[in-house]
Every structure is written in C-alpha cells, then in structure tokens.
Design a protein around this motif. Structure first.
Motif, PDB file in Angstrom:
ATOM      1  N   VAL A  30       1.109  -0.521   0.153  1.00 32.01           N
ATOM      2  CA  VAL A  30       0.128  -0.331   0.177  1.00 32.01           C
ATOM      3  C   VAL A  30       0.851   1.167  -0.340  1.00 32.01           C
ATOM      4  CG1 VAL A  30      -2.130  -0.800   1.107  1.00 32.01           C
ATOM      5  CG2 VAL A  30      -0.479  -0.429   2.840  1.00 32.01           C
ATOM      6  N   TYR A  31       0.406   2.288  -0.911  1.00 30.42           N
ATOM      7  CA  TYR A  31       0.881   3.564  -0.580  1.00 30.42           C
ATOM      8  C   TYR A  31       1.247   3.926   0.834  1.00 30.42           C
ATOM      9  CZ  TYR A  31       2.610   8.496  -1.077  1.00 30.42           C
ATOM     10  OH  TYR A  31       2.235   9.734  -1.427  1.00 30.42           O
ATOM     11  N   GLU A  32      -0.412   3.921   1.275  1.00 29.46           N
ATOM     12  CA  GLU A  32      -0.460   3.914   2.660  1.00 29.46           C
ATOM     13  C   GLU A  32      -0.844   2.843   3.388  1.00 29.46           C
ATOM     14  OE1 GLU A  32      -2.037   8.268   5.605  1.00 29.46           O
ATOM     15  OE2 GLU A  32      -2.486   8.361   3.264  1.00 29.46           O
ATOM     16  N   SER A  67       1.380 -10.314   5.345  1.00 30.31           N
ATOM     17  CA  SER A  67       2.074  -9.019   5.417  1.00 30.31           C
ATOM     18  C   SER A  67       1.488  -7.694   4.422  1.00 30.31           C
ATOM     19  CB  SER A  67       3.733  -9.035   5.787  1.00 30.31           C
ATOM     20  OG  SER A  67       4.202 -10.193   7.141  1.00 30.31           O
ATOM     21  N   THR A  68       1.957  -6.316   5.326  1.00 31.48           N
ATOM     22  CA  THR A  68       1.319  -4.817   5.011  1.00 31.48           C
ATOM     23  C   THR A  68       2.961  -4.381   4.716  1.00 31.48           C
ATOM     24  OG1 THR A  68      -1.204  -4.768   5.183  1.00 31.48           O
ATOM     25  CG2 THR A  68      -0.040  -3.130   4.828  1.00 31.48           C
ATOM     26  N   LEU A  69       3.088  -3.874   3.225  1.00 32.05           N
ATOM     27  CA  LEU A  69       4.105  -3.151   2.877  1.00 32.05           C
ATOM     28  C   LEU A  69       3.832  -1.876   2.541  1.00 32.05           C
ATOM     29  CD1 LEU A  69       6.909  -2.565   2.841  1.00 32.05           C
ATOM     30  CD2 LEU A  69       6.882  -3.865   0.218  1.00 32.05           C
ATOM     31  N   GLU A  70       4.142  -0.675   3.771  1.00 34.49           N
ATOM     32  CA  GLU A  70       4.187   0.368   3.295  1.00 34.49           C
ATOM     33  C   GLU A  70       4.531   1.672   2.476  1.00 34.49           C
ATOM     34  OE1 GLU A  70       1.455   4.329   5.676  1.00 34.49           O
ATOM     35  OE2 GLU A  70       3.417   3.957   6.232  1.00 34.49           O
ATOM     36  N   LEU A  71       5.137   1.728   1.383  1.00 34.23           N
ATOM     37  CA  LEU A  71       5.667   2.792   0.771  1.00 34.23           C
ATOM     38  C   LEU A  71       5.867   4.007   0.891  1.00 34.23           C
ATOM     39  CD1 LEU A  71       4.592   0.472  -2.801  1.00 34.23           C
ATOM     40  CD2 LEU A  71       7.325  -0.085  -1.374  1.00 34.23           C
ATOM     41  N   LYS A  72       4.419   4.862   1.261  1.00 33.59           N
ATOM     42  CA  LYS A  72       5.164   6.594   1.466  1.00 33.59           C
ATOM     43  C   LYS A  72       6.112   6.959   1.577  1.00 33.59           C
ATOM     44  CE  LYS A  72       2.711   8.061   4.567  1.00 33.59           C
ATOM     45  NZ  LYS A  72       1.831   8.604   5.794  1.00 33.59           N
ATOM     46  N   ASN A  73       7.011   6.324   1.903  1.00 38.98           N
ATOM     47  CA  ASN A  73       8.761   6.677   2.401  1.00 38.98           C
ATOM     48  C   ASN A  73       9.762   6.115   1.800  1.00 38.98           C
ATOM     49  OD1 ASN A  73       7.633   8.223   4.877  1.00 38.98           O
ATOM     50  ND2 ASN A  73       7.813   5.669   5.771  1.00 38.98           N
ATOM     51  N   HIS A  74       9.459   4.935   1.171  1.00 38.31           N
ATOM     52  CA  HIS A  74      10.430   4.681  -0.250  1.00 38.31           C
ATOM     53  C   HIS A  74      10.312   5.157  -1.480  1.00 38.31           C
ATOM     54  CE1 HIS A  74      11.571   1.446   2.215  1.00 38.31           C
ATOM     55  NE2 HIS A  74      10.004   1.348   2.759  1.00 38.31           N
ATOM     56  N   ILE A  75       9.021   6.216  -2.400  1.00 31.51           N
ATOM     57  CA  ILE A  75       8.754   7.242  -3.252  1.00 31.51           C
ATOM     58  C   ILE A  75       9.196   8.404  -3.323  1.00 31.51           C
ATOM     59  CG2 ILE A  75       6.665   7.421  -4.684  1.00 31.51           C
ATOM     60  CD1 ILE A  75       5.329   4.603  -3.903  1.00 31.51           C
ATOM     61  N   ASP A  76       9.977   8.981  -4.007  1.00 32.03           N
ATOM     62  CA  ASP A  76      10.262   9.592  -4.402  1.00 32.03           C
ATOM     63  C   ASP A  76       9.175  11.107  -4.226  1.00 32.03           C
ATOM     64  OD1 ASP A  76      11.900  12.197  -4.893  1.00 32.03           O
ATOM     65  OD2 ASP A  76      12.570  11.128  -6.266  1.00 32.03           O
ATOM     66  N   ALA A  77       9.167  11.852  -3.362  1.00 30.40           N
ATOM     67  CA  ALA A  77       7.918  12.701  -3.330  1.00 30.40           C
ATOM     68  C   ALA A  77       8.223  13.670  -5.363  1.00 30.40           C
ATOM     69  CB  ALA A  77       7.982  14.270  -2.597  1.00 30.40           C
ATOM     70  N   ASN A  78       9.598  13.627  -6.000  1.00 34.04           N
ATOM     71  CA  ASN A  78       9.377  14.526  -6.785  1.00 34.04           C
ATOM     72  C   ASN A  78       8.468  13.697  -7.994  1.00 34.04           C
ATOM     73  OD1 ASN A  78      10.852  16.715  -8.672  1.00 34.04           O
ATOM     74  ND2 ASN A  78      11.965  14.798  -9.598  1.00 34.04           N
ATOM     75  N   ILE A  79       8.936  12.700  -8.255  1.00 30.72           N
ATOM     76  CA  ILE A  79       8.622  11.719  -9.069  1.00 30.72           C
ATOM     77  C   ILE A  79       6.754  11.850  -9.072  1.00 30.72           C
ATOM     78  CG2 ILE A  79       7.273   9.475  -9.470  1.00 30.72           C
ATOM     79  CD1 ILE A  79      10.355   8.364  -9.179  1.00 30.72           C
ATOM     80  N   ILE A  80       6.350  11.996  -7.791  1.00 33.69           N
ATOM     81  CA  ILE A  80       4.825  12.204  -7.626  1.00 33.69           C
ATOM     82  C   ILE A  80       4.217  13.595  -8.504  1.00 33.69           C
ATOM     83  CG2 ILE A  80       2.905  12.032  -6.113  1.00 33.69           C
ATOM     84  CD1 ILE A  80       4.307  10.325  -4.510  1.00 33.69           C
ATOM     85  N   GLU A  81       5.299  14.423  -8.683  1.00 35.56           N
ATOM     86  CA  GLU A  81       4.757  15.586  -8.253  1.00 35.56           C
ATOM     87  C   GLU A  81       4.749  15.421 -10.335  1.00 35.56           C
ATOM     88  OE1 GLU A  81       3.698  18.927  -6.972  1.00 35.56           O
ATOM     89  OE2 GLU A  81       3.365  16.467  -5.122  1.00 35.56           O
ATOM     90  N   LYS A  82       5.913  15.006 -10.920  1.00 37.85           N
ATOM     91  CA  LYS A  82       6.014  15.196 -12.204  1.00 37.85           C
ATOM     92  C   LYS A  82       4.882  14.515 -12.550  1.00 37.85           C
ATOM     93  CE  LYS A  82      11.597  15.299 -12.885  1.00 37.85           C
ATOM     94  NZ  LYS A  82      12.208  13.638 -12.845  1.00 37.85           N
ATOM     95  N   TYR A  83       4.529  13.089 -12.234  1.00 40.49           N
ATOM     96  CA  TYR A  83       3.355  12.832 -12.741  1.00 40.49           C
ATOM     97  C   TYR A  83       2.092  13.669 -12.391  1.00 40.49           C
ATOM     98  CZ  TYR A  83      -0.487   9.511 -13.719  1.00 40.49           C
ATOM     99  OH  TYR A  83      -1.071   8.279 -14.197  1.00 40.49           O
ATOM    100  N   LYS A  84       2.280  14.039 -11.257  1.00 38.82           N
ATOM    101  CA  LYS A  84       0.352  14.853 -11.628  1.00 38.82           C
ATOM    102  C   LYS A  84       0.907  16.531 -12.788  1.00 38.82           C
ATOM    103  CE  LYS A  84      -0.192  15.233  -6.366  1.00 38.82           C
ATOM    104  NZ  LYS A  84      -0.208  16.036  -4.966  1.00 38.82           N
ATOM    105  N   LYS A  85       2.222  16.695 -12.462  1.00 38.07           N
ATOM    106  CA  LYS A  85       2.260  18.178 -13.886  1.00 38.07           C
ATOM    107  C   LYS A  85       1.968  17.475 -14.581  1.00 38.07           C
ATOM    108  CE  LYS A  85       4.798  22.077 -14.685  1.00 38.07           C
ATOM    109  NZ  LYS A  85       6.674  22.458 -14.513  1.00 38.07           N
ATOM    110  N   LEU A  86       2.345  16.114 -15.463  1.00 45.03           N
ATOM    111  CA  LEU A  86       1.745  15.717 -17.067  1.00 45.03           C
ATOM    112  C   LEU A  86       0.864  15.439 -17.057  1.00 45.03           C
ATOM    113  CD1 LEU A  86       4.762  12.744 -17.202  1.00 45.03           C
ATOM    114  CD2 LEU A  86       4.608  15.029 -18.010  1.00 45.03           C
TER     115      LEU A  86
END
Length: 421
Positions: free
Chosen positions: A88-90, A104-123
C-alpha cells in the motif's frame, strides 16, 4: 499519486530505498516483484518474497490505502486466496483477515521520491502540445523508438485489416479498393469515399474496370452529381450510370462528398476520376502492389494515374477552368497513398501468410518523405529532426496513442522522464 502510478513504480522498481519492512517492522526481501497483471485479479502474479526467514511464492496486491482491501471486496473473491503480500502507499487501517492469514502489509510512502509524484501530477494537468514538453529534449527519445512505434502502428492496422477481410470473405482486392478510396478522399472525404466504395460489390468494379467512362459514371452517380447534367460529357456519364444502376441493382444512396476547405487539385471530382483511372489502368492492382519490391515500383503505379480528359480544364462539373493541364497524381499524394493504404496492407498480407517482412516494410518507410502536418510542426518545435516517413509515422502514432490521452506511464519517453533525477 494513484494506484496506476503505484503499480508502475512497483513494476519498474523505482524507489529511493529498498530496505523494505512490513508494518510490524519485519524485514522483507523482494526476490521477484512478480509479473504485472493487466487483467482481473491480483496486480502482480508469481512473485517471490522472503520474510521471517521464510520464502513465499504467490501474488501481490497493491492499493493506495490498506482499507481499499475491504472497499474492493477482495475478502470474498477467490482470486485473492494466494496473496503473499499486501503493498500500500499508505496504511490507514488494520485488516484483520490479513493478519489472521499471516499476510504482511508493506507501506511504500517513505520509499517513493516525492519528485516523481509531482512530475506525474504535472504531466496529467499540462495542456500544451505534449504534457512533458517543458522538460522534453530530443535525446530523451529511446533507441529504436521510431521502429518500435511504427511496428505497433502496423500491428494495430493489421487487426483492422483482418476484420475487414472477415467482413468481405477474405477478398484482399475488395479490402484494397476500400482502403484506397479512403486514402483518395483525404481527411475531408475519407469516410464518404469509403462509403462510395463499399456501396457496390467489388465484383461490379471488376466487371466494368475495362471501361473508364463507366467507372467514372458509377462513382459520380453514387456521389449524386449526375441528376442535372450541365454538358455533353455529364449526359454520357448519366446515361452510363442509369444503365449500370439498372443492370446491377445499385441502390440510390446519394453520398455527397464535400468541397469545403479543399484546394482544387484535391476536389472530390478530381480524386474520384483518378481512382476510376487507377482501376481502369491496373487490371491486377493487388498482385502488383504485393509483388513490388521497391518504393519506386510502388510510386510508379500511382504517379502514372490521371483524371480523364474532361478534367484537364475542369475542377467541377460544367465550369471550365482557365488553366488547362492533365490532373496527374503528384509524388506527394502517391507517397500518402503508400503510407495509408499500400504498406499497411503489404505488412498484414505477409503476416497472414507467415512471412517476416518487418525490416523490408520499415525500409519502405525510410525511403518516403516525412508528412507535413500540425503534429509534425509540434514535434519540430520541440527540436525533433524528422528525416523520413518512418519517423513521422512513428511520431504521429505516439502522439495519438500516448501523448493525447496522457498515457505517460506506458510511454518509453515518459519512463525516462519519471526516472531521471
């Protein structure tokens, strides 16, 4: 962030750190991230992880929030019985049944660069020619991008051609005729010209193709241009059309092509006359285009075609033009016919007959000129140097199938943009 992007990052392993731990603090080693499943069921199949010194084989499900497991009703779906990890992301809730089953549940929020999310939002929110144009550079185009994109286009076109063949009892000649009519109609009249071609059985075309006057009369009559003849040639076409209509039981469809926004050489009168002359002149057209081995051979078939003599000093019925000249098919238009009709059909035909000619087809495209249109202008404004039709066709296909729908996560250029720092 959305689930589609989360799946994308998992599939391509784009994380800023890999020291994965489940929500209870247990280390997780991902030995195989699994195969991305684009159908119903878990998101990733045949994965392999190691946790608590135990190796597990099975499927992985991804969600934006852990509570989505409940909202998506996976608890009652047997397709999710072999889940070995919930990613899960969160984490926003404990899922009791997962704990009971030791998933088990793996949370990825702290493993993903916030810059990638911003780039994708902008695209997704950009509204220019292409979403990434502010950060695009020609060197971001991957190796073999043009070849791979064009082959995708040809494969897609092959599916359409196969559907047409089923519709017309595997009659390649008929499918070629309909495709050529579409090409002769250009953008304004393509669909209408195809309707004209499909409105008569191709067997009728074969029976009258030795008579150019009758072919023209047939096309002009279906286009509803012969009702009130304005000169002697029109009266001849009218007589011939009424004869053919009665003899072959042709329906009175009255498909009226458009003249608006067309230069005179592209008027539907000229293009239909040229199409008639092509079939009058080439008695074995399909065999000729399939057996041609060079671009020059193919071009010669079409550049030898001209409208009938009436059109030497006419662009429309009954109106004499002050400029007199034969209305030949230009090299530019012949190349357009090859791109839109002939080469896709050659590719589909050879593929159907299990003959590999991809490299040969790509060479044809390399020898043809790049198209000139607004999409090409857009790419050129971004610094892309377009050398030939292979590159222009690839860019047109990519623009329509990836850039316009903002399908950035499946775009090879977008992949490089999202990954780079």
């Amino acid at each position: 962030m959305n689930e589609k992007l989360l799946q994308y990052l998992w599939n391509f392993k784009i994380f800023n750190k890999y020291n994965f731990k489940d929500t209870e603090g247990n280390s997780i080693e991902i030995e195989d991230f699994g195969t991305w499943n684009t159908n119903a069921g878990p998101d990733f199949l045949m994965a392999k992880i190691r946790i608590k010194e135990i190796t597990l084989h099975g499927n992985i499900e991804l969600h934006m929030k852990s509570s989505d497991w409940i909202f998506h009703q996976h608890s009652t779906d047997a397709n999710y019985n072999n889940i070995i990890l919930h990613v899960v992301y969160e984490e926003d809730a404990d899922i009791a049944e997962l704990k009971i089953n030791n998933i088990s549940t793996l949370e990825l929020k702290n493993h993903i660069d916030a810059n990638i999310i911003e780039k994708y939002k902008k695209l997704l929110t950009e509204t220019q020619f292409i979403a990434c144009e502010n950060i695009f550079r020609p060197e971001k185009i991957p190796f073999l991008f043009f070849e791979e994109s064009l082959v995708k286009k040809l494969e897609d076109k092959s599916v359409e051609i196969e559907q047409e063949l089923k519709k017309y009892q595997n009659n390649y000649e008929a499918v070629l005729f309909h495709s050529l009519a579409y090409s002769f109609g250009l953008k304004v009249n393509a669909e209408l010209f195809k309707l004209i071609a499909e409105s008569v059985d191709f067997g009728i075309i074969n029976k009258i193709r030795q008579n150019n006057v009758q072919l023209e009369a047939l096309f002009f009559g279906i286009a509803d241009w012969l009702e009130n003849p304005e000169d002697a040639p029109m009266k001849v076409w009218q007589t011939e059309y009424y004869f053919l209509k009665t003899k072959f039981g042709i329906s009175d469809l009255k498909i009226r092509p458009k003249f608006l926004r067309l230069r005179p050489p592209n008027f539907p009168t000229i293009r239909l006359s040229q199409l008639a002359h092509l079939y009058y002149q080439e008695k074995n057209l399909f065999s000729k285009v399939i057996n041609a081995t060079t671009t020059e051979e193919l071009l010669q078939i079409f550049t030898a075609v001209k409208a009938s003599e009436y059109w030497d000093n006419h662009y429309n019925f009954g109106k004499i033009s002050p400029v007199q000249s034969p209305k030949l098919i230009s090299k530019d238009f012949a190349e357009l016919i090859l791109l839109n009709s002939i080469l896709p059909l050659k590719f589909a035909y050879q593929k159907y007959h299990q003959e590999e000619i991809t490299d040969e087809i790509l060479d044809y495209y390399r020898e043809l000129s790049a198209e000139k249109n607004s999409i090409m202008v857009g790419w050129k404004d971004l610094g892309v140097k377009i050398k030939n039709a292979l590159e222009s066709q690839a860019l047109i296909y990519h623009y329509k199938n990836y850039c316009t729908p903002k399908n950035c996560l499946n775009c090879s250029i977008g992949f490089k943009i999202l990954k780079e720092e």
